[in-house]
Design a protein around this motif. Structure first.
Motif, mmCIF file in Angstrom:
data_model
loop_
_atom_site.group_PDB
_atom_site.id
_atom_site.type_symbol
_atom_site.label_atom_id
_atom_site.label_comp_id
_atom_site.label_asym_id
_atom_site.label_seq_id
_atom_site.Cartn_x
_atom_site.Cartn_y
_atom_site.Cartn_z
ATOM 1 N N LEU A 22 10.611 25.964 -11.056
ATOM 2 C CA LEU A 22 10.659 27.041 -10.403
ATOM 3 C C LEU A 22 9.671 28.037 -11.048
ATOM 4 N N ALA A 23 9.715 28.252 -12.281
ATOM 5 C CA ALA A 23 8.833 29.522 -12.997
ATOM 6 C C ALA A 23 7.370 28.898 -12.778
ATOM 7 N N ALA A 24 7.091 27.740 -12.824
ATOM 8 C CA ALA A 24 5.620 27.174 -12.569
ATOM 9 C C ALA A 24 5.281 27.482 -11.190
ATOM 10 N N LEU A 25 6.130 27.393 -10.202
ATOM 11 C CA LEU A 25 5.755 27.462 -8.801
ATOM 12 C C LEU A 25 5.445 28.977 -8.506
ATOM 13 N N SER A 26 6.444 29.956 -9.210
ATOM 14 C CA SER A 26 6.216 31.385 -9.259
ATOM 15 C C SER A 26 5.019 31.657 -9.622
ATOM 16 N N ALA A 27 4.476 31.298 -10.862
ATOM 17 C CA ALA A 27 3.208 31.445 -11.394
ATOM 18 C C ALA A 27 2.174 30.911 -10.479
ATOM 19 N N MET A 28 2.242 29.905 -9.982
ATOM 20 C CA MET A 28 1.151 29.216 -9.062
ATOM 21 C C MET A 28 0.924 30.181 -8.051
ATOM 22 N N ALA A 29 1.989 30.921 -7.545
ATOM 23 C CA ALA A 29 1.838 31.986 -6.427
ATOM 24 C C ALA A 29 1.464 33.286 -6.731
ATOM 25 N N SER A 30 0.662 33.171 -8.348
ATOM 26 C CA SER A 30 0.145 34.420 -8.848
ATOM 27 C C SER A 30 1.053 35.435 -9.157
ATOM 28 N N ARG A 31 2.345 35.270 -8.911
ATOM 29 C CA ARG A 31 3.436 36.022 -9.669
ATOM 30 C C ARG A 31 3.369 36.041 -10.992
ATOM 31 N N ARG A 32 3.421 37.285 -11.399
ATOM 32 C CA ARG A 32 3.645 37.512 -12.935
ATOM 33 C C ARG A 32 5.164 37.173 -13.296
ATOM 34 N N THR A 33 5.262 35.888 -14.172
ATOM 35 C CA THR A 33 6.443 35.248 -14.299
ATOM 36 C C THR A 33 6.783 35.379 -15.744
ATOM 37 N N LEU A 34 8.111 35.524 -16.009
ATOM 38 C CA LEU A 34 8.686 35.225 -17.537
ATOM 39 C C LEU A 34 9.972 34.463 -17.273
ATOM 40 N N VAL A 35 9.628 33.415 -18.080
ATOM 41 C CA VAL A 35 10.784 32.040 -17.964
ATOM 42 C C VAL A 35 11.659 32.400 -19.156
ATOM 43 N N VAL A 36 12.920 32.377 -19.149
ATOM 44 C CA VAL A 36 13.768 32.944 -20.347
ATOM 45 C C VAL A 36 14.600 31.840 -20.800
ATOM 46 N N ASP A 37 14.576 31.264 -21.919
ATOM 47 C CA ASP A 37 15.398 30.327 -22.286
ATOM 48 C C ASP A 37 16.620 30.736 -23.147
ATOM 49 N N VAL A 142 21.567 33.315 -8.147
ATOM 50 C CA VAL A 142 21.786 32.382 -9.065
ATOM 51 C C VAL A 142 21.604 30.978 -8.267
ATOM 52 N N VAL A 143 20.781 30.042 -8.744
ATOM 53 C CA VAL A 143 20.315 28.694 -8.301
ATOM 54 C C VAL A 143 21.232 27.645 -8.905
ATOM 55 N N VAL A 144 22.072 26.928 -8.205
ATOM 56 C CA VAL A 144 22.932 25.905 -8.771
ATOM 57 C C VAL A 144 22.677 24.860 -8.403
ATOM 58 N N TYR A 235 10.919 20.610 -4.930
ATOM 59 C CA TYR A 235 11.062 21.768 -5.764
ATOM 60 C C TYR A 235 10.254 22.954 -4.933
ATOM 61 N N ARG A 236 8.964 22.625 -4.228
ATOM 62 C CA ARG A 236 8.382 23.635 -3.516
ATOM 63 C C ARG A 236 9.168 24.342 -2.284
ATOM 64 N N ARG A 237 9.853 23.416 -1.629
ATOM 65 C CA ARG A 237 10.977 23.826 -0.744
ATOM 66 C C ARG A 237 12.093 24.898 -1.317
ATOM 67 N N LEU A 238 12.325 24.244 -2.329
ATOM 68 C CA LEU A 238 13.511 25.108 -3.063
ATOM 69 C C LEU A 238 12.742 26.475 -3.470
ATOM 70 N N TRP A 239 11.740 26.650 -3.800
ATOM 71 C CA TRP A 239 11.096 27.735 -4.280
ATOM 72 C C TRP A 239 10.966 28.715 -3.037
ATOM 73 N N ARG A 240 10.540 28.026 -1.990
ATOM 74 C CA ARG A 240 10.483 28.795 -0.716
ATOM 75 C C ARG A 240 11.705 29.622 -0.436
ATOM 76 N N THR A 241 12.830 28.587 -0.430
ATOM 77 C CA THR A 241 13.982 29.330 0.046
ATOM 78 C C THR A 241 14.577 30.407 -1.123
ATOM 79 N N VAL A 242 14.434 30.014 -2.331
ATOM 80 C CA VAL A 242 14.738 31.227 -3.271
ATOM 81 C C VAL A 242 14.098 32.262 -3.012
ATOM 82 N N ARG A 243 12.672 32.601 -2.624
ATOM 83 C CA ARG A 243 11.933 33.526 -2.337
ATOM 84 C C ARG A 243 12.737 34.375 -1.116
ATOM 85 N N ARG A 244 13.083 33.667 -0.245
ATOM 86 C CA ARG A 244 13.516 33.980 1.116
ATOM 87 C C ARG A 244 15.010 34.732 0.836
#
Length: 249
Positions: A22-37, A142-144, A235-244
């Protein structure tokens, strides 16, 4: 800034693989993304080959005496930075328990970088702890990830019970099925029954795949390495659902 948490009480459900992709897909959409572990096991940190995280600053950051900016590192993915895990995070639960304004801790944590990032993706520890409760309370979504087995579904019921006691709305949750083997009738039956009972469940299936398992060895999200593969498409379908869902809140 949207805060997306990836969480399950149970380990071994593909939580980290979900957060990383999801973090990679966010970045691929040119969104400035921070992944936090935030998982002391540091699997997300390993995927991106990041250096140490908060180091000896965990207590100071937990109490709001130091911001996270100096602990953030670049990754090899454009638009994607990481706040790596650190062994000191094992003590974070204890620090949070002593904070007077502990319930807002996560929101305060990201204030110094709120204008720097569009999206924050958090890999949570797999347990009901002060950290995970704080993340669930303050995240926008919260994605489960769930495996279609009885035990995995039961952990979702336990999560709902906990949210009810804490008065956190279940609408904040986005469950989906991961590591699915469509050849197994038990997987198919479990998914059908769960979706009928749980209206917030996403109609998305990430199949079991050796390609996903190789992510840790090849240190890279599957959406970057194998763009056309079935898991990457899921995962791309999941990312679109997350954004929506995140925009709809």
């Amino acid at each position: 800034m949207e805060i997306i948490a990836v969480f399950n009480i149970k380990g071994g459900v593909g939580k980290t693989a979900t957060a990383v992709n999801l973090a990679a897909l966010s970045a691929m959409a040119s969104r400035r993304t921070l992944v936090v572990d935030l998982d002391p096991q540091a699997a997300t940190t390993w995927y991106f080959q990041a250096p140490k995280g908060l180091d000896h600053k965990v207590k100071a950051i937990a109490k709001g005496n130091k911001d996270i900016s100096s602990s953030i590192h670049n990754t090899d993915v454009a638009f994607l930075d990481i706040l790596p895990a650190d062994p000191g995070m094992k003590r974070l639960d204890r620090y949070l328990a002593g904070l007077k304004k502990g319930k807002r801790w996560l929101k305060d944590l990201f204030k110094p970088v709120a204008k720097t990032y569009d999206t924050v993706i958090i890999d949570c520890p797999p347990s009901l702890s002060a950290i995970s409760e704080n993340v669930v309370r303050n995240a926008d979504l919260v994605v489960v990830p769930l495996i279609p087995t009885t035990l995995s579904v039961r952990t979702y019921e336990q999560l709902l019970q906990h949210l009810g006691r804490e008065r956190i709305p279940r609408e904040k949750l986005l469950p989906f099925f991961n590591l699915v083997d469509r050849r197994r009738s038990m997987h198919l039956d479990t998914m059908a029954a769960f979706r009928k009972a749980v209206p917030e469940c996403a109609n998305i299936v990430v199949p079991y795949s050796a390609e996903v398992e190789r992510m840790s060895a090849e240190n890279g999200p599957i959406v970057l390495r194998s763009y056309a593969s079935e898991p990457a498409q899921a995962y791309r379908r999941l990312w679109r659902t997350v954004r929506r869902r995140a925009r709809g809140r």
